[in-house]
Design a protein around this motif. Structure first.
Motif, PDB file in Angstrom:
ATOM      1  N   GLY A 170      -7.648 -11.245 -31.540  1.00 20.35           N
ATOM      2  CA  GLY A 170      -7.936 -11.698 -30.185  1.00 20.35           C
ATOM      3  C   GLY A 170      -7.341 -10.779 -29.135  1.00 20.35           C
ATOM      4  N   SER A 171      -6.198 -10.194 -29.457  1.00 23.47           N
ATOM      5  CA  SER A 171      -5.545  -9.293 -28.498  1.00 23.47           C
ATOM      6  C   SER A 171      -6.313  -7.988 -28.335  1.00 23.47           C
ATOM      7  N   GLY A 172      -7.266  -7.733 -29.238  1.00 28.76           N
ATOM      8  CA  GLY A 172      -8.071  -6.514 -29.148  1.00 28.76           C
ATOM      9  C   GLY A 172      -9.315  -6.668 -28.302  1.00 28.76           C
ATOM     10  N   LEU A 173      -9.611  -7.883 -27.831  1.00 33.58           N
ATOM     11  CA  LEU A 173     -10.839  -8.094 -27.058  1.00 33.58           C
ATOM     12  C   LEU A 173     -10.867  -7.320 -25.734  1.00 33.58           C
ATOM     13  N   PRO A 174      -9.758  -7.188 -24.998  1.00 34.46           N
ATOM     14  CA  PRO A 174      -9.823  -6.351 -23.790  1.00 34.46           C
ATOM     15  C   PRO A 174     -10.272  -4.923 -24.091  1.00 34.46           C
ATOM     16  N   MET A 175      -9.805  -4.359 -25.195  1.00 33.31           N
ATOM     17  CA  MET A 175     -10.225  -3.004 -25.567  1.00 33.31           C
ATOM     18  C   MET A 175     -11.717  -2.962 -25.883  1.00 33.31           C
ATOM     19  N   VAL A 177     -14.027  -4.924 -24.631  1.00 31.48           N
ATOM     20  CA  VAL A 177     -14.762  -5.113 -23.373  1.00 31.48           C
ATOM     21  C   VAL A 177     -14.807  -3.829 -22.552  1.00 31.48           C
ATOM     22  N   ALA A 178     -13.659  -3.199 -22.348  1.00 31.09           N
ATOM     23  CA  ALA A 178     -13.602  -2.052 -21.435  1.00 31.09           C
ATOM     24  C   ALA A 178     -13.905  -0.730 -22.117  1.00 31.09           C
ATOM     25  N   ARG A 179     -13.210  -0.448 -23.200  1.00 28.05           N
ATOM     26  CA  ARG A 179     -13.338   0.874 -23.808  1.00 28.05           C
ATOM     27  C   ARG A 179     -14.621   1.014 -24.617  1.00 28.05           C
ATOM     28  N   ARG A 180     -14.959  -0.027 -25.381  1.00 30.61           N
ATOM     29  CA  ARG A 180     -16.125   0.081 -26.248  1.00 30.61           C
ATOM     30  C   ARG A 180     -17.420  -0.318 -25.538  1.00 30.61           C
ATOM     31  N   ALA A 181     -17.405  -1.484 -24.900  1.00 31.91           N
ATOM     32  CA  ALA A 181     -18.631  -1.992 -24.276  1.00 31.91           C
ATOM     33  C   ALA A 181     -18.839  -1.437 -22.866  1.00 31.91           C
ATOM     34  N   LYS A 182     -17.841  -0.728 -22.346  1.00 35.18           N
ATOM     35  CA  LYS A 182     -17.952  -0.051 -21.052  1.00 35.18           C
ATOM     36  C   LYS A 182     -18.203  -1.017 -19.887  1.00 35.18           C
ATOM     37  N   ALA A 183     -17.573  -2.180 -19.929  1.00 32.87           N
ATOM     38  CA  ALA A 183     -17.626  -3.060 -18.766  1.00 32.87           C
ATOM     39  C   ALA A 183     -16.952  -2.357 -17.594  1.00 32.87           C
ATOM     40  N   GLY A 184     -17.538  -2.486 -16.405  1.00 31.38           N
ATOM     41  CA  GLY A 184     -17.033  -1.758 -15.254  1.00 31.38           C
ATOM     42  C   GLY A 184     -16.025  -2.538 -14.442  1.00 31.38           C
ATOM     43  N   PRO A 185     -15.339  -1.857 -13.523  1.00 32.38           N
ATOM     44  CA  PRO A 185     -14.370  -2.520 -12.639  1.00 32.38           C
ATOM     45  C   PRO A 185     -14.993  -3.722 -11.938  1.00 32.38           C
ATOM     46  N   GLY A 186     -14.239  -4.826 -11.921  1.00 33.95           N
ATOM     47  CA  GLY A 186     -14.704  -6.047 -11.293  1.00 33.95           C
ATOM     48  C   GLY A 186     -15.505  -6.958 -12.202  1.00 33.95           C
ATOM     49  N   GLU A 187     -15.921  -6.459 -13.363  1.00 28.22           N
ATOM     50  CA  GLU A 187     -16.675  -7.302 -14.283  1.00 28.22           C
ATOM     51  C   GLU A 187     -15.717  -8.165 -15.104  1.00 28.22           C
ATOM     52  N   SER A 188     -16.231  -9.289 -15.586  1.00 28.59           N
ATOM     53  CA  SER A 188     -15.381 -10.234 -16.316  1.00 28.59           C
ATOM     54  C   SER A 188     -16.157 -10.839 -17.477  1.00 28.59           C
ATOM     55  N   VAL A 189     -15.420 -11.215 -18.519  1.00 27.92           N
ATOM     56  CA  VAL A 189     -16.027 -11.748 -19.739  1.00 27.92           C
ATOM     57  C   VAL A 189     -15.218 -12.951 -20.213  1.00 27.92           C
ATOM     58  N   LEU A 190     -15.932 -13.995 -20.609  1.00 26.40           N
ATOM     59  CA  LEU A 190     -15.285 -15.170 -21.189  1.00 26.40           C
ATOM     60  C   LEU A 190     -15.753 -15.346 -22.627  1.00 26.40           C
ATOM     61  N   ALA A 202     -10.273 -15.083 -21.541  1.00 28.39           N
ATOM     62  CA  ALA A 202     -10.919 -14.680 -20.298  1.00 28.39           C
ATOM     63  C   ALA A 202     -10.383 -13.312 -19.902  1.00 28.39           C
ATOM     64  N   ILE A 203     -11.288 -12.366 -19.674  1.00 31.74           N
ATOM     65  CA  ILE A 203     -10.899 -10.968 -19.468  1.00 31.74           C
ATOM     66  C   ILE A 203     -11.566 -10.430 -18.210  1.00 31.74           C
ATOM     67  N   THR A 204     -10.798  -9.688 -17.412  1.00 29.05           N
ATOM     68  CA  THR A 204     -11.361  -9.006 -16.250  1.00 29.05           C
ATOM     69  C   THR A 204     -11.040  -7.517 -16.332  1.00 29.05           C
ATOM     70  N   VAL A 205     -11.890  -6.716 -15.726  1.00 27.95           N
ATOM     71  CA  VAL A 205     -11.681  -5.266 -15.693  1.00 27.95           C
ATOM     72  C   VAL A 205     -11.200  -4.887 -14.299  1.00 27.95           C
ATOM     73  N   VAL A 212      -7.828  -6.682 -18.741  1.00 35.46           N
ATOM     74  CA  VAL A 212      -6.606  -7.477 -18.911  1.00 35.46           C
ATOM     75  C   VAL A 212      -6.995  -8.951 -18.919  1.00 35.46           C
ATOM     76  N   PRO A 213      -6.121  -9.833 -19.441  1.00 37.79           N
ATOM     77  CA  PRO A 213      -6.393 -11.262 -19.342  1.00 37.79           C
ATOM     78  C   PRO A 213      -6.561 -11.688 -17.886  1.00 37.79           C
ATOM     79  N   ALA A 214      -7.569 -12.504 -17.625  1.00 36.29           N
ATOM     80  CA  ALA A 214      -7.875 -12.922 -16.261  1.00 36.29           C
ATOM     81  C   ALA A 214      -6.855 -13.943 -15.763  1.00 36.29           C
ATOM     82  N   ASP A 215      -6.180 -13.635 -14.670  1.00 37.21           N
ATOM     83  CA  ASP A 215      -5.191 -14.559 -14.107  1.00 37.21           C
ATOM     84  C   ASP A 215      -5.129 -14.354 -12.589  1.00 37.21           C
ATOM     85  N   PRO A 216      -5.708 -15.258 -11.814  1.00 45.67           N
ATOM     86  CA  PRO A 216      -6.429 -16.468 -12.252  1.00 45.67           C
ATOM     87  C   PRO A 216      -7.829 -16.126 -12.746  1.00 45.67           C
ATOM     88  N   GLU A 217      -8.450 -17.068 -13.417  1.00 43.52           N
ATOM     89  CA  GLU A 217      -9.803 -16.834 -13.897  1.00 43.52           C
ATOM     90  C   GLU A 217     -10.790 -16.874 -12.736  1.00 43.52           C
TER      91      GLU A 217
END
Length: 267
Positions: A170-175, A177-190, A202-205, A212-217
């Motif tokens: 689970g701790s690898g999901l930010p990687m 989202v951003a590094r592999r799937a190329k989500a851009g700045p401001g995008e978020s994934v749940l 919940a992850i935001t770029v 990083v983990p979204a806080d706040p979501e």
């Protein structure tokens, strides 16, 4: 021994005992069934577990030449395959009996191990033995689930080791989202994983492109992916492709597709 080390050992022991109980129900055909772990049968899965635990006990390495199998793609893969290949002519029940023996030996060994003792973890990083037991619980549980799917005997999904798997993968999901799937700045994934046990990530770029983990979501996410626990395990462990499972997605489906295509974090 501290409480965290004890809990990690208990999670590892629980899944090995569950695997041994499952082994007692297998017939000759079951032992030879292929699993989703490339190149390995049900019996090979048990041989792998024996080999790793014997290695941690310090037993001599098996003397066997590993053929150039298609599923062996690295020196580490060949190292793991040795314990499997040397047992290919050994009947399944005998391999299970060896696992039962090595479990008892390991339990004795672990009573005397320093939880803070340094060692190299399976992810290639320096760590301590307390963390090693999280990896061992995850690995044993992942392979138990491989076997259960192969023989059509589901069970033990709601195990302590499932939490060990989530703490690592689970701790690898930010990687992802951003590094592999190329989500851009401001995008978020749940991610929502339905169990039990159930998990949520919940992850935001950020502006720097790091996830990083979204806080706040956020009130709304760019993409939402929902799946059951078994589906998550199969995808994160590289056991199947996204078209073999059902994942509910909302929002940016292109980003969701890129995430699902790059989910594997272990094999």
């Amino acid at each position: 021994m501290d409480d965290v080390m004890r809990a990690n050992i208990d999670a590892w022991e629980q899944t090995l005992r569950s695997s041994l109980a499952l082994a007692a129900t297998l017939d000759a055909a079951d032992w030879d069934r292929p699993t989703e772990c490339p190149g390995w049968t049900v019996k090979d899965q048990f041989s792998h577990l024996v080999g790793v635990e014997r290695g941690l006990l310090g037993d001599p390495e098996p003397e066997v030449e590993v053929p150039a199998f298609d599923h062996v793609r690295s020196d580490f893969g060949a190292y793991l395959e040795a314990a499997v290949h040397v047992r290919r002519d050994v009947p399944g029940p005998e391999v299970a009996a060896e696992l039962a023996d090595v479990l008892e030996r390991r339990l004795v060994q672990l009573e005397g191990i320093d939880p803070d003792g340094p060692l190299l973890l399976p992810n290639g990083k320096e760590g301590v033995y307390r963390r090693m037991m999280v990896f061992r619980a995850m690995d044993c549980w992942t392979h138990e689930q491989d076997v259960r799917r192969a023989v059509g005997r589901p069970g033990n999904l709601d195990a302590p080791a499932a939490h060990c798997l989530w703490s690592i993968l689970g701790s690898g999901l930010p990687m992802v989202v951003a590094r592999r799937a190329k989500a851009g700045p401001g995008e978020s994934v749940l991610f929502t994983i339905a169990g039990p046990p159930s998990f949520r990530s919940a992850i935001t770029v950020g502006a720097d492109g790091r996830a990083v983990p979204a806080d706040p979501e956020p009130a709304e996410f760019t993409t939402e992916l929902a799946m059951d626990l078994e589906t998550y395990v199969r995808l994160a462990a590289g056991r199947c492709t996204p078209n073999a499972v059902t994942v509910e997605t909302r929002g940016d489906r292109d980003l969701a597709g890129r995430i699902l295509a790059t989910m594997p974090l272990t094999t």
